[in-house]
Design an enzyme around this catalytic site. Structure first.
Site, PDB file in Angstrom:
ATOM      1  CB  SER A  97      -0.966  -0.049   1.188  1.00 44.56           C
ATOM      2  OG  SER A  97      -2.041   0.843   1.017  1.00 44.56           O
ATOM      3  CG  HIS A 234      -5.876  -2.543   0.914  1.00 43.74           C
ATOM      4  ND1 HIS A 234      -5.479  -2.116  -0.343  1.00 43.74           N
ATOM      5  CD2 HIS A 234      -5.085  -1.874   1.795  1.00 43.74           C
ATOM      6  CE1 HIS A 234      -4.485  -1.246  -0.233  1.00 43.74           C
ATOM      7  NE2 HIS A 234      -4.225  -1.089   1.062  1.00 43.74           N
TER       8      HIS A 234
END
Length: 256
Positions: A97, A234
């Protein structure tokens, strides 16, 4: 010599199961609001002569009392300063990320200095720099509840802590600093094309970034880019840790 033994590195790096003369070093860059300990179990999936270190950003874990850094240039520059004199063994960067962007920027800084850089760049859950978009929070001015909802919606480790008022007061400042950094970075000049292999990982059910935005990392390397999806959102990394690290191991062995 373990990677964490260089100047000021004890503050910035955590090394799990140090290796005296590692054959390969994997330096990991955490997500927004994340900490070095996210990677503490990775060594169990890797050869004994590989060393895993993780970057510890200000404002968390042993650096909780320090203010977070809201500038990508400052954050990447300070990490590059720590890593530059220590790139004495074959090293690979992995970032998840926000950490993928930080790892990319540090790679570009090292190359710009003419210093030894990583042998490969592994990015996860992050759109290529030229495909990043604003989160809609402008300068990071989300209310506490909006920020909590956004972070909680990602389902990352420690999200449950944010429901505890005392823990929330500890975790919110570094999370907010990271989100301000992320938002500002969208409009900043990015690191140039790299000349090392890139591997881009993502969760198949992650709505943001979209798969094509992750695969666009291929446009930023002259040495080839592979992509692989894992089931999940995610934070697909947590349930698929062994499989992900195993894939990393196989790819790095193949690179030689």
């Amino acid at each position: 010599m373990a990677l964490s033994s260089g100047p000021h590195s004890g503050q910035w790096l955590r090394t799990y199961q140090p290796v005296a003369a590692p054959r390969l070093r994997l330096v990991c860059f955490p997500h927004a609001g994340g900490s070095a300990s996210f990677f503490r179990t990775w060594p169990r999936h890797l050869p004994a002569d590989w060393e895993v270190s993780a970057v510890c950003y200000p404002g968390r874990e042993t650096r909780m009392a320090e203010p977070g850094i809201t500038s990508m240039a400052e954050l990447a520059g300070r990490i590059a300063d720590v890593l530059e004199p220590q790139m004495t063994s074959r090293t690979v960067f992995f970032g998840h990320s926000m950490g993928a962007s930080v790892a990319h920027e540090v790679t570009g800084l090292l190359a710009g200095r003419g210093a030894v850089g990583p042998a490969a760049l592994l990015v996860s859950g992050r759109a290529a720099p030229h495909r990043l978009r604003h989160l809609g929070s402008g300068d990071g001015g989300l209310t506490d509840e909006e920020l909590l909802a956004r972070v909680g919606g990602l389902g990352g480790p420690g999200a449950d802590f944010l429901h505890d008022p005392e823990m929330r007061d500890l975790f919110l400042p570094p999370i907010r600093a990271d989100y301000r950094l992320i938002e500002a970075y969208v409009d900043e000049p990015k690191a140039p094309v790299v000349d090392i292999p890139v591997v881009a990982y993502f969760g198949s059910d992650d709505p943001d970034p979209a798969p094509d935005a992750v695969r666009a990392w291929a446009e930023l390397t002259s040495a080839g880019c592979a992509a692989r999806a894992f089931p999940g959102g995610h934070f697909y990394l947590s349930p698929h840790e062994a499989e992900l690290v195993g894939d990393i191991r196989e790819r790095l062995v193949a690179l030689g």
